[in-house]
Design a protein around this motif. Sequence first.
Motif, PDB file in Angstrom:
ATOM      1  N   HIS A 191      12.533  18.770  59.937  1.00  0.00           N
ATOM      2  CA  HIS A 191      13.436  19.145  61.012  1.00  0.00           C
ATOM      3  C   HIS A 191      13.034  20.474  61.649  1.00  0.00           C
ATOM      4  O   HIS A 191      13.127  20.647  62.846  1.00  0.00           O
ATOM      5  CB  HIS A 191      14.870  19.187  60.505  1.00  0.00           C
ATOM      6  CG  HIS A 191      15.403  17.823  60.243  1.00  0.00           C
ATOM      7  ND1 HIS A 191      16.443  17.579  59.398  1.00  0.00           N
ATOM      8  CD2 HIS A 191      15.015  16.621  60.713  1.00  0.00           C
ATOM      9  CE1 HIS A 191      16.671  16.279  59.357  1.00  0.00           C
ATOM     10  NE2 HIS A 191      15.810  15.674  60.147  1.00  0.00           N
TER      11      HIS A 191
ATOM     12  N   LEU B  47       8.315  12.316  56.394  1.00  0.00           N
ATOM     13  CA  LEU B  47       9.770  12.190  56.216  1.00  0.00           C
ATOM     14  C   LEU B  47      10.120  10.831  55.596  1.00  0.00           C
ATOM     15  O   LEU B  47      10.869  10.751  54.620  1.00  0.00           O
ATOM     16  CB  LEU B  47      10.458  12.341  57.569  1.00  0.00           C
ATOM     17  CG  LEU B  47      11.969  12.225  57.574  1.00  0.00           C
ATOM     18  CD1 LEU B  47      12.587  13.418  56.875  1.00  0.00           C
ATOM     19  CD2 LEU B  47      12.503  12.133  58.993  1.00  0.00           C
TER      20      LEU B  47
ATOM     21  N   ARG C 283      11.686   9.752  51.954  1.00  0.00           N
ATOM     22  CA  ARG C 283      12.911   8.944  51.901  1.00  0.00           C
ATOM     23  C   ARG C 283      12.709   7.665  51.109  1.00  0.00           C
ATOM     24  O   ARG C 283      13.594   7.218  50.386  1.00  0.00           O
ATOM     25  CB  ARG C 283      13.358   8.568  53.314  1.00  0.00           C
ATOM     26  CG  ARG C 283      14.096   9.696  53.966  1.00  0.00           C
ATOM     27  CD  ARG C 283      14.625   9.267  55.302  1.00  0.00           C
ATOM     28  NE  ARG C 283      15.249  10.407  55.962  1.00  0.00           N
ATOM     29  CZ  ARG C 283      15.582  10.419  57.226  1.00  0.00           C
ATOM     30  NH1 ARG C 283      15.351   9.372  57.966  1.00  0.00           N
ATOM     31  NH2 ARG C 283      16.142  11.483  57.744  1.00  0.00           N
TER      32      ARG C 283
ATOM     33  N   ILE D  58      21.349   2.926  58.527  1.00  0.00           N
ATOM     34  CA  ILE D  58      22.534   2.227  59.013  1.00  0.00           C
ATOM     35  C   ILE D  58      22.095   1.001  59.799  1.00  0.00           C
ATOM     36  O   ILE D  58      21.346   1.115  60.766  1.00  0.00           O
ATOM     37  CB  ILE D  58      23.381   3.152  59.917  1.00  0.00           C
ATOM     38  CG1 ILE D  58      23.863   4.336  59.095  1.00  0.00           C
ATOM     39  CG2 ILE D  58      24.556   2.398  60.497  1.00  0.00           C
ATOM     40  CD1 ILE D  58      24.655   5.325  59.898  1.00  0.00           C
TER      41      ILE D  58
ATOM     42  N   ARG E 297      22.553  -1.715  62.403  1.00  0.00           N
ATOM     43  CA  ARG E 297      23.390  -1.935  63.574  1.00  0.00           C
ATOM     44  C   ARG E 297      22.905  -3.179  64.303  1.00  0.00           C
ATOM     45  O   ARG E 297      21.741  -3.534  64.221  1.00  0.00           O
ATOM     46  CB  ARG E 297      23.261  -0.753  64.545  1.00  0.00           C
ATOM     47  CG  ARG E 297      23.915   0.481  64.059  1.00  0.00           C
ATOM     48  CD  ARG E 297      24.303   1.331  65.271  1.00  0.00           C
ATOM     49  NE  ARG E 297      24.810   2.603  64.818  1.00  0.00           N
ATOM     50  CZ  ARG E 297      24.054   3.700  64.721  1.00  0.00           C
ATOM     51  NH1 ARG E 297      22.795   3.658  65.086  1.00  0.00           N
ATOM     52  NH2 ARG E 297      24.563   4.811  64.277  1.00  0.00           N
TER      53      ARG E 297
ATOM     54  N   LYS F 299      14.509  -6.819  71.982  1.00  0.00           N
ATOM     55  CA  LYS F 299      14.043  -6.140  73.195  1.00  0.00           C
ATOM     56  C   LYS F 299      14.235  -4.629  73.081  1.00  0.00           C
ATOM     57  O   LYS F 299      13.350  -3.851  73.401  1.00  0.00           O
ATOM     58  CB  LYS F 299      14.808  -6.695  74.403  1.00  0.00           C
ATOM     59  CG  LYS F 299      14.275  -6.218  75.727  1.00  0.00           C
ATOM     60  CD  LYS F 299      14.963  -6.968  76.852  1.00  0.00           C
ATOM     61  CE  LYS F 299      14.805  -6.295  78.200  1.00  0.00           C
ATOM     62  NZ  LYS F 299      13.451  -5.873  78.513  1.00  0.00           N
TER      63      LYS F 299
ATOM     64  N   SER G 149      11.146  -2.166  73.084  1.00  0.00           N
ATOM     65  CA  SER G 149      10.897  -1.289  74.236  1.00  0.00           C
ATOM     66  C   SER G 149      11.152   0.169  73.902  1.00  0.00           C
ATOM     67  O   SER G 149      10.474   1.043  74.428  1.00  0.00           O
ATOM     68  CB  SER G 149      11.671  -1.738  75.478  1.00  0.00           C
ATOM     69  OG  SER G 149      13.028  -1.768  75.213  1.00  0.00           O
ATOM     70  N   GLU G 150      12.076   0.459  72.971  1.00  0.00           N
ATOM     71  CA  GLU G 150      12.247   1.860  72.580  1.00  0.00           C
ATOM     72  C   GLU G 150      10.973   2.409  71.942  1.00  0.00           C
ATOM     73  O   GLU G 150      10.557   3.522  72.238  1.00  0.00           O
ATOM     74  CB  GLU G 150      13.433   2.022  71.615  1.00  0.00           C
ATOM     75  CG  GLU G 150      14.796   1.992  72.282  1.00  0.00           C
ATOM     76  CD  GLU G 150      14.895   2.834  73.537  1.00  0.00           C
ATOM     77  OE1 GLU G 150      14.610   4.052  73.465  1.00  0.00           O
ATOM     78  OE2 GLU G 150      15.223   2.285  74.615  1.00  0.00           O
TER      79      GLU G 150
ATOM     80  N   GLN H 275       8.502   5.419  73.547  1.00  0.00           N
ATOM     81  CA  GLN H 275       8.205   6.650  72.832  1.00  0.00           C
ATOM     82  C   GLN H 275       6.710   6.886  72.703  1.00  0.00           C
ATOM     83  O   GLN H 275       6.259   8.020  72.678  1.00  0.00           O
ATOM     84  CB  GLN H 275       8.823   6.598  71.438  1.00  0.00           C
ATOM     85  CG  GLN H 275      10.235   7.132  71.425  1.00  0.00           C
ATOM     86  CD  GLN H 275      10.803   7.107  70.027  1.00  0.00           C
ATOM     87  OE1 GLN H 275      10.076   7.210  69.053  1.00  0.00           O
ATOM     88  NE2 GLN H 275      12.106   6.989  69.929  1.00  0.00           N
TER      89      GLN H 275
ATOM     90  N   ASP I   2      18.141  -0.890  61.342  1.00  0.00           N
ATOM     91  CA  ASP I   2      18.258   0.529  61.623  1.00  0.00           C
ATOM     92  C   ASP I   2      17.202   0.857  62.677  1.00  0.00           C
ATOM     93  O   ASP I   2      16.008   0.674  62.449  1.00  0.00           O
ATOM     94  CB  ASP I   2      18.016   1.354  60.359  1.00  0.00           C
ATOM     95  CG  ASP I   2      18.157   2.844  60.617  1.00  0.00           C
ATOM     96  OD1 ASP I   2      19.112   3.428  60.118  1.00  0.00           O
ATOM     97  OD2 ASP I   2      17.323   3.420  61.348  1.00  0.00           O
TER      98      ASP I   2
ATOM     99  N   LYS J 187      16.029   3.573  64.088  1.00  0.00           N
ATOM    100  CA  LYS J 187      15.017   4.608  63.832  1.00  0.00           C
ATOM    101  C   LYS J 187      13.946   4.103  62.864  1.00  0.00           C
ATOM    102  O   LYS J 187      12.762   4.343  63.065  1.00  0.00           O
ATOM    103  CB  LYS J 187      15.676   5.853  63.240  1.00  0.00           C
ATOM    104  CG  LYS J 187      16.339   6.730  64.282  1.00  0.00           C
ATOM    105  CD  LYS J 187      16.996   7.926  63.626  1.00  0.00           C
ATOM    106  CE  LYS J 187      18.119   8.442  64.495  1.00  0.00           C
ATOM    107  NZ  LYS J 187      19.207   9.022  63.721  1.00  0.00           N
TER     108      LYS J 187
END
Lengths: 332, 222
Positions: free
Chosen positions: A129, A165, A169, A178, A180, A185, A189-190, A194, A218, A220
């Motif tokens: 971080h 990281l 983990r 989490i 979701r 898509k 696309s995310e 990036q 999740d 991320k």
Amino acid sequence: MKIKEYLSGKILYLTICFTTSIFCGVFLWLVQADLSFTLFLPVLFLLGGILALIPEYLRKRKWYSKLLAYKEELDRLTLLPAIIDRPEFYEGAFLHDILTDVSKSMNDEIFKMREELRDYREFVELWVHEIKTPIAGAKLVLENNPDTPAQRELDRIEHYVEQALFYSRSASVENDYIMRETSLKTLVSESLKQRARYLIANKVKIETQNLEPKVLADIKWLSFILWQLMENAVKYGASTLSFTGIEGNENVLLLIEDDACGIPAKDIERIFDKGFTGENGRKIGAATGLGLYLCKTLCDKMGLGLSVKSEVGIGTTFTLVFPVSYIFVSES
Amino acid sequence: MKYSIFIIEDDITIRNELSTLLSAYKYQVSIIENFETAAEDVISQSPHLVLLDLNLPGADGFSICREIRKSSQVPIIIVTSRDSDMDELMSLHLGADQFISKPYNVQILLAKINALINRAYPAEASHIVRYEDISLDFSRCVVLNKEKEVELTKNEMRILQLLIEKQGHIVSRDEIMNALWQTDSFIDDNTLTVNINRLRGKLNGVGSGDLIKTRRGLGYSL
């Protein structure tokens, strides 16, 4: 403990019993005692010696078989001495005390290592971080002075930082993700957005097909996994990456297909192993053997499947399997 | 008119570079250096948007956010290196409008700022960008030159917008592609060439054919 095993430890005792009985018989015979005495006394003598063993045998057998049973059941063997009663017979009690000390020192050691691991993990998370701030700063500097290749190098640095990281983990028992509802898509696309600069600079052509299906994931973690797969493809010479969604009854598949050099058959079984780099990795020389291992570990944690098919000279297809959850079933 | 943005951030590189970047995109930027009075400064000077970091020396981004929300509806974007869901949830609960974790994608940050400002100030928002004789109308997706107008596709619109934003500079092909990728249009090199050619053709139709100049090996410029 079988009788034979028990008796094999008592051979000396039995021999002495037997010998003294014989001596006793010989002695009685020499003093010309009555014949019934001469025969009866040594036998009684011997019998007494043997009978005395029975209670001891039963006691020991009870304790040892309990010990054995606990040992089979326990998944953490170092706890064994804490669970089993201290036996009354001397050797058992003696061993029990020593085992207790041994296991205590072992447990202390494990506890210490756990603490250290947790501290280390916390340090890595904090460090990641912290370092994100200077990376963000450097990115902004470059945005104001565009058109240097440093931009995409920074993207790579960012990826390696994230790898650290996720590695820390993945080793932990806590599951800090989490799940979701999202669509394939969005996931694809995310991660493409990036990593746009890196992919564009490497002239990668993107094809997408049927990415409407909804899945649970999740975002991320998935973004990290997809990027890892894409980076590998680019590193091994892909010029086209295609993403295809397939909707089945029990699960949704996401196929990530590349036209890179492919993975030799002898390596494919082991590509998800930690530290395995294989023939391709040795040729390129920039492989840590961690990337795919992390992908697999993270997928396992989220309950997703990850498999691979490849043909040398043609390309590689990774398949992510998202089980259709009961949420969707109950909705439909 | 220029929209004003307050930056509440302790990292000097980040806030200076953000300020340079946002100024280049025609925002008026103020940097807040005294974090204890940050909330009051925002309330008294009422900027159009606030970029807020969470980890600040001597202050906490959450409490600043809460203070601002007590008396102002200014759009707040939380920009932070913390990326846990808890932090995001807290921020949104305290009234922040967006949450972006560092190191963010600059194009996405700009897009979010733009979207928030357009939504918060609809009356003032301009859907029209002008350059020399032509004007771009985003609400109708057309480009106009005097009486003549022609419809553009989303990609063509975005390319022209980017070139106008960066007028006077050469914009590389990779940069244009990156901007298009950020709008979910994952085009390749050939498609970009096709898009540029079509755009030129359409501009030709309204009498501005030579607007986009090719800089061989470098990119394009106006």
